[in-house]
Design a protein around this motif. Structure first.
Motif, PDB file in Angstrom:
ATOM      1  N   ILE A  41       0.833  -1.211   0.000  1.00 47.90           N
ATOM      2  CA  ILE A  41       0.000   0.000   0.000  1.00 47.90           C
ATOM      3  C   ILE A  41       0.866   1.259   0.000  1.00 47.90           C
ATOM      4  O   ILE A  41       0.509   2.269  -0.598  1.00 47.90           O
ATOM      5  CB  ILE A  41      -1.002   0.008   1.190  1.00 47.90           C
ATOM      6  CG1 ILE A  41      -2.041   1.118   1.042  1.00 47.90           C
ATOM      7  CG2 ILE A  41      -0.277   0.139   2.511  1.00 47.90           C
ATOM      8  CD1 ILE A  41      -3.033   0.960  -0.059  1.00 47.90           C
ATOM      9  N   THR A  42       2.025   1.207   0.650  1.00 45.41           N
ATOM     10  CA  THR A  42       2.877   2.403   0.681  1.00 45.41           C
ATOM     11  C   THR A  42       3.273   2.806  -0.736  1.00 45.41           C
ATOM     12  O   THR A  42       3.295   3.991  -1.070  1.00 45.41           O
ATOM     13  CB  THR A  42       4.125   2.160   1.553  1.00 45.41           C
ATOM     14  OG1 THR A  42       3.693   1.640   2.807  1.00 45.41           O
ATOM     15  CG2 THR A  42       4.902   3.439   1.782  1.00 45.41           C
ATOM     16  N   GLY A  43       3.566   1.809  -1.570  1.00 48.10           N
ATOM     17  CA  GLY A  43       3.903   2.101  -2.952  1.00 48.10           C
ATOM     18  C   GLY A  43       2.708   2.633  -3.743  1.00 48.10           C
ATOM     19  O   GLY A  43       2.854   3.525  -4.584  1.00 48.10           O
ATOM     20  N   THR A  90       9.096   7.786   8.226  1.00 43.05           N
ATOM     21  CA  THR A  90       9.157   6.339   8.455  1.00 43.05           C
ATOM     22  C   THR A  90       7.747   5.786   8.443  1.00 43.05           C
ATOM     23  O   THR A  90       6.780   6.488   8.735  1.00 43.05           O
ATOM     24  CB  THR A  90       9.809   5.957   9.806  1.00 43.05           C
ATOM     25  OG1 THR A  90       8.929   6.330  10.866  1.00 43.05           O
ATOM     26  CG2 THR A  90      11.155   6.604   9.987  1.00 43.05           C
ATOM     27  N   VAL A  91       7.655   4.511   8.126  1.00 42.60           N
ATOM     28  CA  VAL A  91       6.356   3.848   8.041  1.00 42.60           C
ATOM     29  C   VAL A  91       6.509   2.342   8.192  1.00 42.60           C
ATOM     30  O   VAL A  91       7.522   1.775   7.824  1.00 42.60           O
ATOM     31  CB  VAL A  91       5.674   4.135   6.690  1.00 42.60           C
ATOM     32  CG1 VAL A  91       6.523   3.688   5.510  1.00 42.60           C
ATOM     33  CG2 VAL A  91       4.290   3.469   6.602  1.00 42.60           C
ATOM     34  N   GLY A  92       5.473   1.717   8.723  1.00 47.53           N
ATOM     35  CA  GLY A  92       5.370   0.262   8.661  1.00 47.53           C
ATOM     36  C   GLY A  92       5.417  -0.441   9.992  1.00 47.53           C
ATOM     37  O   GLY A  92       4.893  -1.536  10.140  1.00 47.53           O
ATOM     38  N   GLU A  93       6.048   0.159  10.970  1.00 47.66           N
ATOM     39  CA  GLU A  93       6.201  -0.482  12.279  1.00 47.66           C
ATOM     40  C   GLU A  93       6.652   0.602  13.249  1.00 47.66           C
ATOM     41  O   GLU A  93       7.079   1.677  12.832  1.00 47.66           O
ATOM     42  CB  GLU A  93       7.237  -1.606  12.206  1.00 47.66           C
ATOM     43  CG  GLU A  93       8.473  -1.119  11.521  1.00 47.66           C
ATOM     44  CD  GLU A  93       9.593  -2.130  11.399  1.00 47.66           C
ATOM     45  OE1 GLU A  93       9.788  -2.913  12.330  1.00 47.66           O
ATOM     46  OE2 GLU A  93      10.285  -2.074  10.381  1.00 47.66           O
ATOM     47  N   PRO A  94       6.586   0.293  14.548  1.00 48.94           N
ATOM     48  CA  PRO A  94       7.070   1.288  15.499  1.00 48.94           C
ATOM     49  C   PRO A  94       8.567   1.510  15.277  1.00 48.94           C
ATOM     50  O   PRO A  94       9.290   0.576  14.942  1.00 48.94           O
ATOM     51  CB  PRO A  94       6.828   0.617  16.861  1.00 48.94           C
ATOM     52  CG  PRO A  94       5.864  -0.503  16.617  1.00 48.94           C
ATOM     53  CD  PRO A  94       6.069  -0.924  15.200  1.00 48.94           C
ATOM     54  N   GLN A 139      -2.383   1.957   7.649  1.00 47.17           N
ATOM     55  CA  GLN A 139      -2.529   0.546   7.286  1.00 47.17           C
ATOM     56  C   GLN A 139      -3.005   0.429   5.846  1.00 47.17           C
ATOM     57  O   GLN A 139      -3.542   1.396   5.291  1.00 47.17           O
ATOM     58  CB  GLN A 139      -3.612  -0.118   8.144  1.00 47.17           C
ATOM     59  CG  GLN A 139      -3.489   0.081   9.622  1.00 47.17           C
ATOM     60  CD  GLN A 139      -4.649  -0.572  10.348  1.00 47.17           C
ATOM     61  OE1 GLN A 139      -5.795  -0.153  10.217  1.00 47.17           O
ATOM     62  NE2 GLN A 139      -4.351  -1.609  11.126  1.00 47.17           N
ATOM     63  N   THR A 140      -2.880  -0.776   5.298  1.00 46.53           N
ATOM     64  CA  THR A 140      -3.455  -1.050   3.982  1.00 46.53           C
ATOM     65  C   THR A 140      -4.921  -0.580   3.971  1.00 46.53           C
ATOM     66  O   THR A 140      -5.393   0.017   3.010  1.00 46.53           O
ATOM     67  CB  THR A 140      -3.396  -2.566   3.690  1.00 46.53           C
ATOM     68  OG1 THR A 140      -2.037  -2.989   3.812  1.00 46.53           O
ATOM     69  CG2 THR A 140      -3.914  -2.883   2.294  1.00 46.53           C
ATOM     70  N   GLU A 141      -5.595  -0.844   5.071  1.00 45.74           N
ATOM     71  CA  GLU A 141      -7.023  -0.536   5.161  1.00 45.74           C
ATOM     72  C   GLU A 141      -7.312   0.954   5.215  1.00 45.74           C
ATOM     73  O   GLU A 141      -8.407   1.384   4.827  1.00 45.74           O
ATOM     74  CB  GLU A 141      -7.617  -1.176   6.424  1.00 45.74           C
ATOM     75  CG  GLU A 141      -7.689  -2.696   6.410  1.00 45.74           C
ATOM     76  CD  GLU A 141      -6.415  -3.360   6.926  1.00 45.74           C
ATOM     77  OE1 GLU A 141      -5.342  -2.711   6.935  1.00 45.74           O
ATOM     78  OE2 GLU A 141      -6.507  -4.538   7.331  1.00 45.74           O
TER      79      GLU A 141
HETATM   80  C1  WT7 Z   1       0.298  -2.264  10.352  1.00 49.15           C
HETATM   81  C2  WT7 Z   1      -0.280  -2.091   8.982  1.00 49.15           C
HETATM   82  C3  WT7 Z   1       1.061   1.558   6.359  1.00 49.15           C
HETATM   83  C4  WT7 Z   1       1.831   1.000   5.283  1.00 49.15           C
HETATM   84  C5  WT7 Z   1       2.749  -0.107   5.649  1.00 49.15           C
HETATM   85  C6  WT7 Z   1       2.159  -1.194   6.502  1.00 49.15           C
HETATM   86  C7  WT7 Z   1       1.969  -1.235  11.606  1.00 49.15           C
HETATM   87  C8  WT7 Z   1       2.380   0.861  10.276  1.00 49.15           C
HETATM   88  C9  WT7 Z   1       3.325   2.137  11.764  1.00 49.15           C
HETATM   89  C10 WT7 Z   1       3.965   3.136  12.570  1.00 49.15           C
HETATM   90  C11 WT7 Z   1       3.814   1.682  14.394  1.00 49.15           C
HETATM   91  C12 WT7 Z   1       2.985   0.916  12.374  1.00 49.15           C
HETATM   92  C13 WT7 Z   1       0.714  -1.338  12.435  1.00 49.15           C
HETATM   93  C14 WT7 Z   1      -0.385  -1.440  11.401  1.00 49.15           C
HETATM   94  N1  WT7 Z   1       2.412   0.146  11.425  1.00 49.15           N
HETATM   95  N2  WT7 Z   1       2.946   2.066  10.477  1.00 49.15           N
HETATM   96  N3  WT7 Z   1       4.336   4.321  12.072  1.00 49.15           N
HETATM   97  N4  WT7 Z   1       4.179   2.853  13.879  1.00 49.15           N
HETATM   98  N5  WT7 Z   1       3.235   0.694  13.682  1.00 49.15           N
HETATM   99  O1  WT7 Z   1       0.837  -1.476   6.122  1.00 49.15           O
HETATM  100  O2  WT7 Z   1       0.941  -3.956   5.923  1.00 49.15           O
HETATM  101  O3  WT7 Z   1      -1.250  -2.788   6.229  1.00 49.15           O
HETATM  102  O4  WT7 Z   1       0.397  -2.943   8.107  1.00 49.15           O
HETATM  103  O5  WT7 Z   1       1.648  -1.812  10.337  1.00 49.15           O
HETATM  104  O6  WT7 Z   1       0.761  -2.496  13.207  1.00 49.15           O
HETATM  105  O7  WT7 Z   1      -1.545  -2.069  11.871  1.00 49.15           O
HETATM  106  P1  WT7 Z   1       0.187  -2.838   6.537  1.00 49.15           P
END
Ligand code: WT7
Length: 649
Positions: A316-318, A391-395, A421-423
């Motif tokens: 989704i980021t892309g 940054t994106v994707g995780e803490p 999130q993707t959603e």
């Molecule tokens: C899950 C969503 C959003 C695009 C990439 C991932 C985690 C995402 C953060 C952040 C902490 C984050 C969550 C979320 N997450 N960004 N900045 N800080 N956690 O998309 O594959 O749909 O995953 O990624 O747990 O629920 P995804």
């Protein structure tokens, strides 16, 4: 800024005290410096989003109603019509910006391609005509399985141009994963490539695409971009070279006016159960959300900024921050095909210097890897063009945040830690770089127009301390459902807490009202920012003839955030190596799901009612001492597993 001692790990989040206000210098040119947008949206979020949709998006027919909200179904800009590819390309060309570079594409071997908006318009129009020629009609689904080459973006935009929803599948996924997604979407056409470059070699894609077509039922045509130059098998009548089809195609293709709520794309993501969900995103709300967030979260000045998001278009980021948001904003981007360490560990920094990248968006797992490679790698390059980092994707752990700030940002670039999130379709919780004082490790506050609240187990709102992250108001980029499964949509997101969207994440609010995202609270793992379900990996393991039972957990990992750990019971008499099982998971799902470790065990810890105790397995995998195991049916199994884990560590 106060400089406390550095700590690492998730506990460090709780102790993090340093604060980073935007500099006076940055504020001078920042798009947002105060709270005006927050105040405006708090007054009336629908009016706020309507203003964004008017200012940032071109409509061929205005909407009648901003929001139609019948939980869980939201419709945005009802009655409006627009075309997303027109918004991403034509309107910039019409405004005289045809010669502006849309993409500086850099292939992994070092070959490059520069594509202007005018050239993008021609290529997208041609390919849209190609798709029509293959019988693709409005509403038909098209699968895309590609390396990171410009044709991936062209294919997506061509689909959007003719109103055919795309379903992009990350090129690292297995043929079986691709086949499942093709079948679920009943896609007519598959767009792929012979192969792409990765770590100095060609990785073939066409064989997996062929297998997926065999294993699925709906594909009539396969379009193949020549990139790797590797040999490919060919099915006459079904397979077509991209460059051959493009040769005769006209560059004239009027963008189809689409209803605001027409499906723009499906993107599959993992949930708590085995089968991936086809997340549905529609047209008007999605492009409003991604255009708005790309502009304000990154403080974008489209005339001068060079934006680089290192994600793959398969995620989704892309979609949102390589294709739709940035192109809709008419900015110049870098797109890179390969890995960060080819030919050297400084490839990213070399690219930033070469293209004078000013906004850089990547994942914490990448930053932790760069930390391991050492600060001398970025130090080899002039990174002074950078002005905003994301940054994106995780803490992100504070240590990695600080390293990023100092070694990449030269101590003076604001960092936006973006939660979504993707959603959600686009960014939801993030600082605004000219307005927000950041704290390393905190995604800070919901964006204007987004309402996020924490709740406890009983759905009571929590305004200090830990809770579950929920969203109480619809937002334009919100998913509109799960393809073919409205019940799962309601169950997954809207039933855990009444009248709220439940994201699946735990979070904490500190005394200053800052949000700290703490990770998933469900059976979804986050490995290098990729979402993988424990049950999906378990199903892959038990599909191996030697495996009787499997339990999978995500264990904390210093580089990848979490790592896949598997416990496997073999069938009587079966003998199989751990390596074989790991490869089996890779071929079933994709290399990203390969367990880091597999423990073969005669038994699994279960409750007396027969439920596998995952929490306990996670404790074992993370090397924690197991406390009370009295609810276990047989506690000796835990001792055995602990001994194995200790031996493997
Ligand atoms: C899950 C969503 C959003 C695009 C990439 C991932 C985690 C995402 C953060 C952040 C902490 C984050 C969550 C979320 N997450 N960004 N900045 N800080 N956690 O998309 O594959 O749909 O995953 O990624 O747990 O629920 P995804």
């Amino acid at each position: 800024m106060s400089d406390e001692q550095h700590t690492s790990g998730i506990e460090a989040l709780a102790d993090e005290q340093r604060t980073f206000p935007p500099s006076e210098d940055f504020k001078k040119t920042a798009l947002t410096v105060g709270t005006e947008m927050y105040d405006e949206a708090a007054q009336d979020d629908e009016a706020f989003w309507a203003r964004q949709a008017t200012e940032l998006v071109s409509w061929s027919k205005p909407w009648d109603t901003v929001l139609d909200w019948q939980l869980p179904d939201a419709k945005w800009f009802v009655g409006g019509e627009l075309n997303v590819s027109y918004n991403c390309i034509d309107r910039h060309v019409e405004a005289g910006k045809g010669d502006k570079v849309a993409f500086h594409w850099e292939g992994e071997p070092g070959d490059t391609r520069t594509i202007t908006y005018a050239e993008l318009l021609d290529e997208v129009s041609q390919f849209a005509n190609v798709l029509k020629g293959l019988g693709v009609e409005q509403g038909d689904r098209v699968n895309i399985y590609m390396p990171m080459i410009p044709e991936a973006a062209v294919a997506m935009l061509a689909c959007a141009r003719i109103g055919a929803p795309h379903s992009v599948v990350f090129g690292g996924f297995s043929s079986q994963s691709l086949a499942d997604r093709i079948d679920d979407a009943q896609a007519k056409v598959l767009i792929t490539a012979d192969g792409g470059y990765r770590r100095g070699e060609v990785f073939p894609l066409k064989p997996a695409a062929d297998e997926a077509c065999e294993a699925s039922s709906s594909i009539e045509h396969v379009v193949v971009v020549k990139r790797g130059g590797n040999d490919v098998a060919w099915v006459d009548g079904r397979d077509h070279w991209y460059h051959e089809l493009m040769e005769g195609a006209s560059t004239e293709c009027a963008p189809e006016p689409m209803d605001s709520e027409d499906l723009l794309f499906l993107l599959y993501t993992s949930g708590t159960t085995g089968t991936p969900k086809g997340i549905m995103h529609t047209t008007g709300g999605y492009i409003t959300h991604t255009t708005f967030t790309h502009k304000y979260v990154f403080d974008l000045k489209p005339e001068t900024d060079i934006f680089w998001c290192t994600a793959d278009v398969g995620w989704i980021t892309g979609h949102s921050y390589i294709v739709y948001g940035p192109l809709s904003n008419g900015c110049t981007q870098v797109m890179y095909e390969g890995v960060p360490n080819h030919p050297g560990n400084d490839r990213f920094w070399e690219i930033i210097e070469k293209y004078q990248v000013s906004i850089f968006y990547t994942a914490p797992t990448a930053i932790r890897t760069f930390m391991k490679w050492g600060a001398e790698e970025p130090a080899k390059h002039d990174l002074s063009s950078l002005r905003v980092l994301g940054t994106v994707g995780e803490p992100i752990n504070p240590e990695a945040w600080i390293w990023y700030h100092e070694n990449i940002g030269g101590g003076n670039c604001p960092i936006v830690d973006t939660w979504w999130q993707t959603e959600t379709g686009g960014i939801m919780i993030s600082p605004l770089p000219g307005a927000t004082t950041t704290k390393p490790g905190s995604a800070t506050f919901p964006l204007p127009g987004v309402t996020a609240k924490l709740v406890d187990d009983e759905a009571n709102e929590v305004d200090n301390g830990g809770g579950y992250l929920t969203l109480t108001r619809p937002w334009p980029g919100m998913l509109r459902g799960i393809w073919g499964d409205p019940e799962r949509f309601r169950d997954t997101y809207w039933s855990r807490f009444p009248d709220r969207y439940f994201a699946g994440d735990g979070a904490k609010l500190d005394d200053d009202g800052y949000l700290w995202l703490l990770g998933r609270v469900d059976d979804v793992m986050n490995v290098s920012g990729h979402r993988i379900s424990t049950t999906e990996v378990e199903s892959a393991l038990v599909s191996h003839p030697a495996v009787a039972e499997a339990a999978v957990v995500g264990a904390d990992d210093a580089t990848t955030g979490q790592a896949v750990m598997a416990y496997v019971i073999l069938r009587g008499g079966a003998d199989v190596g751990v390596e074989d099982l790991r490869s089996h998971v890779a071929s079933e799902i994709g290399a990203i799901a390969k367990p880091k470790a597999i423990f073969i065990t005669p038994d699994l810890p279960k409750t007396r009612s027969g439920k596998i105790m995952r929490r306990l397995l996670r404790d074992v995998a993370e090397g924690r001492n197991i406390g009370d195991t009295t609810t276990l049916a047989d506690s000796s199994i835990v001792d055995e597993l602990q001994a194995k884990a200790a031996a493997a560590a």
